[in-house]
Design a protein around this motif. Structure first.
Motif, short mmCIF file in Angstrom:
data_model
loop_
_atom_site.label_atom_id
_atom_site.label_comp_id
_atom_site.label_asym_id
_atom_site.label_seq_id
_atom_site.Cartn_x
_atom_site.Cartn_y
_atom_site.Cartn_z
N LEU A 102 -96.12 136.93 10.33
CA LEU A 102 -95.48 135.93 9.19
C LEU A 102 -95.27 136.82 8.25
O LEU A 102 -96.00 137.63 7.86
CB LEU A 102 -96.63 135.01 8.85
N PHE A 103 -93.85 136.95 7.76
CA PHE A 103 -93.47 137.92 6.92
C PHE A 103 -93.03 137.25 5.49
O PHE A 103 -92.24 136.31 5.69
CB PHE A 103 -92.32 138.89 7.11
N PHE A 104 -93.77 137.34 4.55
CA PHE A 104 -93.29 136.78 3.08
C PHE A 104 -92.62 137.84 2.41
O PHE A 104 -93.11 138.78 2.07
CB PHE A 104 -94.68 136.32 2.42
N VAL A 105 -91.45 137.42 2.02
CA VAL A 105 -90.52 138.17 1.21
C VAL A 105 -90.46 137.57 -0.20
O VAL A 105 -89.70 136.52 -0.02
CB VAL A 105 -89.09 138.63 1.86
N GLU A 106 -90.72 138.17 -1.24
CA GLU A 106 -90.46 137.66 -2.64
C GLU A 106 -89.41 138.09 -3.05
O GLU A 106 -89.04 139.34 -3.29
CB GLU A 106 -91.78 137.76 -3.66
N VAL A 107 -88.38 137.30 -3.72
CA VAL A 107 -87.04 137.96 -4.20
C VAL A 107 -87.10 137.12 -5.73
O VAL A 107 -87.82 136.17 -5.91
CB VAL A 107 -85.82 137.21 -3.48
N MET A 108 -86.11 137.64 -6.16
CA MET A 108 -85.88 137.29 -7.70
C MET A 108 -85.46 136.11 -7.68
O MET A 108 -84.88 135.40 -6.97
CB MET A 108 -85.19 138.46 -8.48
N GLY A 109 -85.43 135.10 -8.99
CA GLY A 109 -85.02 133.91 -9.13
C GLY A 109 -86.13 133.12 -9.76
O GLY A 109 -86.70 132.21 -9.23
N ARG A 110 -86.39 133.20 -11.22
CA ARG A 110 -87.77 132.69 -11.69
C ARG A 110 -87.23 131.17 -11.89
O ARG A 110 -88.31 130.35 -11.79
CB ARG A 110 -88.03 133.19 -12.90
N ASP A 111 -85.73 130.67 -12.36
CA ASP A 111 -85.58 129.37 -12.48
C ASP A 111 -84.61 128.85 -11.49
O ASP A 111 -84.16 127.79 -11.66
CB ASP A 111 -85.03 129.16 -13.80
N ALA A 112 -83.90 129.83 -10.76
CA ALA A 112 -82.93 129.41 -9.96
C ALA A 112 -83.04 130.10 -8.35
O ALA A 112 -83.37 131.19 -8.31
CB ALA A 112 -81.52 130.07 -10.59
N GLY A 113 -82.74 129.34 -7.47
CA GLY A 113 -83.11 129.84 -6.18
C GLY A 113 -81.83 130.41 -5.35
O GLY A 113 -81.92 130.42 -4.12
N PHE A 114 -80.66 130.53 -6.19
CA PHE A 114 -79.45 131.23 -5.48
C PHE A 114 -79.90 132.22 -4.72
O PHE A 114 -79.27 132.37 -3.42
CB PHE A 114 -78.57 131.63 -6.43
N ILE A 115 -80.43 133.49 -5.05
CA ILE A 115 -80.72 134.58 -4.28
C ILE A 115 -81.57 134.17 -2.98
O ILE A 115 -81.26 134.43 -1.93
CB ILE A 115 -81.54 135.51 -5.07
N ALA A 116 -82.63 133.37 -3.32
CA ALA A 116 -83.49 133.01 -2.09
C ALA A 116 -82.85 132.33 -1.14
O ALA A 116 -82.86 132.52 0.27
CB ALA A 116 -84.78 132.15 -2.48
N LEU A 117 -81.98 131.10 -1.61
CA LEU A 117 -81.51 130.38 -0.69
C LEU A 117 -80.15 131.11 0.38
O LEU A 117 -80.19 130.78 1.50
CB LEU A 117 -80.76 129.19 -1.37
N ASN A 118 -79.11 131.90 -0.56
CA ASN A 118 -78.53 132.48 0.24
C ASN A 118 -78.67 133.65 1.10
O ASN A 118 -78.33 133.89 2.22
CB ASN A 118 -77.19 132.92 -0.58
N SER A 119 -79.75 134.34 0.68
CA SER A 119 -80.30 135.53 1.35
C SER A 119 -80.88 135.03 2.59
O SER A 119 -80.93 135.62 3.51
CB SER A 119 -80.98 136.59 0.58
N GLY A 120 -81.64 134.01 2.10
CA GLY A 120 -82.39 133.51 3.48
C GLY A 120 -81.55 132.82 4.46
O GLY A 120 -81.77 133.30 5.91
#
Lengths: 328, 328, 328, 328
Positions: free
Chosen positions: D168-186
């Motif tokens: 299981l790999f957990f990757v923390e990305v930036m976005g304290r208040d917004a999930g744009f980076i996480a959602l699109n990169s995911g």
């Protein structure tokens, strides 16, 4: 949803482009999600004609989202231009019990698909996959964004070396009929001059502009040339012509060629391919046909294949003005 | 350490290569560390002739280790071939109170440096910086490793697109007199054929080998061609010749050109540049002169400029055998 | 050449490293070239124990030279530590008519291989594949060069953002017992401080050095920390400790983790893997066994597995001195 | 065009983002093109308060289009929150004869700019530059596209190594208040799970979903976690929680951190920055003020700073559905 669609075929056709694998994956996974069978045809129309296909499930497309090229391979098929060829393809689809096709490619692919759909009453959805971005009905085609990054990365490297005085670098990029790649990569790379098929600015203007650049203190200049530029010279002839007229310059030529069709797709192209192909499968399940999916004004939309083929994706010539301002 | 050396000059000359900035940084920072002044001359010998220089401290080279190109710019100077030119350079060094020079470049740079040192009794240390790796006295020159990665990355992209049958891709890489880049990038990219200046294998062998590849089941082949290959055709002529003789093939050409000289240097090139240049400064402080520093058998060493210029860095032709085995 | 070897097995074991696929390809292609059969075992020793393998020919390894990871997958096998496990593996090799094994991995892999070879008299050749570079008998292990580039590329990006004052960036890299990655990537990225397991410089020295950097005009500093550094704090604790003691600083942490094990291998790693594995096959065909192939002083060599396991690959601590000079 | 504007100031503020240099270049070159003076302020509002600026012409921004970071540096200024601070800034602009400001940054930057413009009647145009993409009035902010590519490239490397079972790999990305980076990169990286601040799906759902993935034949899974995800645990705690509940798994954590803010901008970000900033200059010359330029529905548009600050850029939650379908 229509319960007529049980098996969906998918193929990639024409020049390959980064993100085609992400598109294939999205078709296969969407089929798995909706409990229908995905069937992949090899080498575009040719695989349909030859009955060369593979059944795909969710695991068949494991780990391909990041890969350039297309696991289904691509080709241009002359035989599909004949009604005999298309008849063979229809027979093979029937044998394989394929109810509908998703065609990933460009203009030529959609044209073939449209004729085929009419002749054999097989629902078809087109997905715009080409680095050239020359398809009406979508702001972006799959692979275009990656190709731009590839070109810009190459020109950045050339710029690094532009530390000698009076150097002229000519970089030939793809785009026989459309200047999207040249124009956008040229602006992105900060090229001094950009030559595209849509606009013939003339050799005199090019020479004058390069002279002006030099006088403004630029030590070297980069000229991005679309394969299909209007000046009617290939890039080597062009370089020779310019250095004959501007003898102080030393000119160097790079021909990027098929580098532009490969490479791991950008996030943009992967997300685009994913969204377009989920939509393509859902449209078929919804009983729709003969449409092309596209990304228009930041949304996934669809238009008829007919309009996609009739209209032209106009290039934004205002970018030439932007380029002039920024290469001041 | 000698207390005669108070100011060390540094310049970059010849074709630029990735890692030259890391080298300049290492010279400037070493000088700062040893409390002597670093003086950077622009455009190689030309800046020495024109007295075009800048005093550099530790902060002058901030954030350049990752950048391609050379902040001191590079040039080839015809005037330095004349004793008048060299006299001007010596006068300028005297005026700038520069006690010794570190010359980063290739053969031509070292030849000029050697003559200059003899004529004007100014200690000189050469640092091998060229993508061609054709310098005796070092296993690796600064920039070569990065250039290999650039070429391999380009060929990987081309390979992605090689999904159609019967495609032949010709990729021209740098190396007018030496095949290091072609041979190593060809092995690294898994090219089917590699043409280098050191070995003329003949066109017949090339045709036969390509045919054999096709029969073994390869759908397409990649041929890496050194600029200076012995076959005596440029890459476009070569492609034309091959497709005339193997008409089933469709051939595509890429000319990488100056892309190979740019780009952010690899870690290998940065560490190499750093270690060589710390050594170069320390040799000067130690009273040494007219040497070239090199990386030999995994260690930083030095040899005389004379031997570096007289001997030839032999290419490892066993790699051709490796290539034959691996492109089976 | 010995005519006893007709089938050679290959596997990858331990933490995977970029270039393992290039190594597998070289084994498979060399076998094809010498007309013997290559057999790939999945998941290292575990696949040998379970008899999980695939016969490989030249086409099985098509297009994998550029890919990270290993198509044979990798694992650590506890069962192989037992003589029962090793017996099962030997039985499976016998059943599969495998005459010899090529083991691609690190220390643990070679230790297992050595015991296995002695117990069951099956010739074994080790190929050093690990990003850690901590193997005696080779200057470079497969994957190390790529990992360095990955780390340096990451730190370059961090450096780009270091435009605010008083920022401290802590970057944790791999290397539980060996500081090769930290030390070389730290020099290559121009890090201000490098913490490695081989040398405990103490927290006081770190604080003093960071203060000195700031006073010398540096607006921000980058500290590369090996997982196994001697200071005995994890990277978050370390960052907290430093900012408690240097309250003017704002500290940011990056933990690169498994990014370092992936990615397309560098040209260096591909050529290294190719050369080492051609040699490994040739050694077996030549009747040799229980050796490790290595790249020593710019040549392909071999040493006994025993010496590879007994001796330690010493890190070049002179690089710490180079780092001190260059982060002036 | 208004002839009142003779000198335009520009600054970058907040967290830096790739493409800020392309934006600065476009402001400077547009000013040069329209024969007005460009003035660059260092460290955002802080440089305005301290009168720390530089006059820029077309050559000042040579070769910066490809560079990450910002040559004007960036900072967050507490003093600018006070009316005294803003008064100093206004006085300095007056002294420097700056008629209008272009502010490149995010929400905080625009809020400061709006107050400042009202208090001191200085026309202000905002340009959205942040990797977070959380600005109303534009589909894309400068730097977001590049950050997505950086994250996807990192996850691709991690995926390469996912060749062992039950990882299981957990990757923390930036976005304290917004999930744009996480959602699109995911979606772009094909992550199995994506955790974003906008949607709390709960830990139970995560555990269930990971179990389902494993049963469907996935050997390992990647979870992209936004800094600000709703689950209320940091990424290490989350990894620990999951492996406590799913003990068969071995979990690994990567924290990308500031890597995401750096790197050479993508072509998309460079063209976006160029077009937005040409427009920003032209709006000022046209007598406009207190606007933000944006890229909306594939066109350069503008909206009031007020609306940009009041409204929220809604994330496209349909992408979560796409992610569920595609990680089948």
């Amino acid at each position: 949803m229509s319960n007529k669609i049980k098996r969906i075929g998918v193929m990639t056709s024409g020049g390959d482009s980064p993100g085609m694998n992400a598109a294939i994956r999205a078709v296969a996974r969407s089929c798995a999600y909706y409990n229908i069978q995905c069937v992949g045809f090899y080498r575009g129309f040719q695989g349909m004609i030859e009955g060369d296909y593979v059944e795909m499930d969710a695991r068949s497309v494991r780990n391909i989202i990041s890969r350039g090229g297309t696991i289904l391979k691509s080709a241009r098929s002359k035989e599909f231009h004949t009604s005999e060829g298309r008849q063979k393809a229809a027979d093979n689809l029937k044998k394989a019990e394929v109810d509908a096709m998703i065609l990933i490619g460009g203009d030529g692919t959609f044209r073939g698909g449209q004729i085929f759909s009419k002749e054999h009453n097989i629902p078809v959805i087109g997905v715009p996959g080409t680095i050239d971005n020359d398809i009406y009905g979508t702001n972006y085609t799959i692979g275009y964004d990656t190709a731009l990054n590839t070109v810009v990365d190459a020109i950045d490297k050339i710029r690094d070396t532009a530390s000698s005085h009076n150097r002229l670098f000519f970089v030939e990029v793809m785009g026989r009929d459309a200047g999207f790649i040249a124009l956008n990569s040229g602006v992105g790379a900060g090229a001094e001059e950009i030559l595209i098929p849509e606009e013939d600015l003339g050799l005199d203007r090019l020479l004058a502009s390069l002279e002006r650049s030099r006088k403004s203190g630029k030590t070297s200049s980069i000229v991005v040339v679309s394969e299909g530029d209007k000046i009617g010279k290939n890039v080597f002839e062009l370089a020779e012509y310019v250095t004959k007229n501007l003898p102080d310059y030393d000119s160097k030529v790079t021909v990027l060629g098929h580098i532009q069709r490969g490479g791991s797709p950008s996030c943009f192209d992967r997300v685009l391919a994913s969204r377009l192909c989920v939509k393509a499968v859902e449209l078929l399940l919804d009983g729709k046909k003969d449409l092309m999916v596209g990304f228009v004004n930041n949304q996934i939309e669809s238009c008829t294949l007919e309009s996609a083929l009739k209209e032209k994706h106009a290039i934004n010539l205002d970018l030439l003005r932007i380029s002039d301002i920024l290469s001041t």
